[in-house]
Design an enzyme around this catalytic site. Structure first.
Site, short mmCIF file in Angstrom:
data_model
loop_
_atom_site.label_atom_id
_atom_site.label_comp_id
_atom_site.label_asym_id
_atom_site.label_seq_id
_atom_site.Cartn_x
_atom_site.Cartn_y
_atom_site.Cartn_z
N ASP A 138 0.83 -1.20 0.00
CA ASP A 138 0.00 0.00 0.00
C ASP A 138 0.87 1.26 0.00
O ASP A 138 2.05 1.22 0.35
CB ASP A 138 -0.91 0.01 1.24
CG ASP A 138 -1.92 -1.13 1.21
OD1 ASP A 138 -2.19 -1.65 0.11
OD2 ASP A 138 -2.42 -1.50 2.29
N1 URA Z 1 -1.34 -5.88 3.81
C1 URA Z 1 -1.84 -4.62 3.80
O1 URA Z 1 -2.91 -4.34 4.33
N2 URA Z 1 -1.11 -3.68 3.18
C2 URA Z 1 0.07 -3.90 2.59
O2 URA Z 1 0.70 -2.98 2.06
C3 URA Z 1 0.57 -5.23 2.62
C4 URA Z 1 -0.17 -6.19 3.24
#
Ligand code: URA
Length: 230
Positions: free
Chosen positions: A102
């Site tokens: 993310d």
């Molecule tokens: N899980 C998430 O919620 N975000 C990420 O960036 C990676 C795994």
């Protein structure tokens, strides 16, 4: 593609000639003599008949990046910087990300032009753990670990997450190991307990650990040994 198909697709050999070339052990792939017609030839393979090079093989490329916060795990984005913007490499259009993170998640990101390699790393079937350091808004309860181990039902995908391991490091910090990478998976797992993830950092994907010498935004090529481990 199978080596026999690769050779018979060339205008100069028919299938009978290819059979003979293989039987006479005149074909080599990556410097090794090949007689099995099923032997795999990839875009990266160096293929010769006798001493003549029929395919030089494109270089396979593998990088580890310390993803900083505030950057998008995509190859292009109209607004924000992308992880590929951080790479000073030619032909970036050929590269893809093995396991997105993310926007504000930091840590290990692997970037390659080798689709088979990245699939091995990210497919749930290969069961390679992805390890995250998690910081949450509320205290992490003692019941979380058992729930994560059993798996959580994700209605949108209509699936139950594979067993995940949680190790508490402090009241609001933990290390979580998951073997899938569903959309916002870690945040949704903690969301099950109405606990917001306020910091997320990926330390490891399978055998590959983020190099501590890399500051956020820095990257390096993987070593041959690291590439082979996947
Ligand atoms: N899980 C998430 O919620 N975000 C990420 O960036 C990676 C795994």
């Amino acid at each position: 593609m199978r080596v026999d198909r690769f050779l018979s697709n060339l205008p100069r050999f028919n299938r009978q000639q290819v059979r003979v070339l293989l039987i006479e052990r005149r074909v080599s792939v990556d410097g090794v003599t090949v007689s099995d017609p099923h032997h795999e030839v990839r875009e990266f393979s160096h293929v010769c008949v006798d001493d003549e090079v029929l395919q030089a093989g494109k270089p396979a490329r593998y990088f580890m990046l310390h993803k900083p916060a505030g950057c998008v795990s995509a190859t292009t984005d109209p607004v924000h910087p992308t992880v590929l913007d951080l790479l000073d490499e030619p032909d970036k259009g050929e590269l893809h990300i093995a396991g997105r993170l993310d926007f504000n998640t930091t840590g290990l990101m692997l970037i390659t032009n080798d689709g088979q390699w990245s699939r091995r790393l990210t497919q749930p079937q290969t069961k390679l753990p992805k390890v995250y350091l998690v910081e949450t808004e509320q205290h992490i309860g003692p019941e979380y670990a058992a729930t994560f181990k059993t798996g959580l039902y994700f209605a949108f995908e209509n699936l139950t997450t594979q067993p995940a391991e949680l190790a508490l490091l402090g009241p609001t910090t933990a290390r979580l190991s998951i073997i899938e990478g569903r959309y916002h998976q870690v945040k949704r797992m903690f969301g099950h307990f109405d606990n917001k993830v306020i910091g997320l950092h990926r330390e490891r994907m399978g055998p590959l650990v983020l190099d501590t010498a890399l500051a956020p935004g820095e990257y390096r090529a993987l070593t041959n040994d690291e590439i082979r481990q996947v």
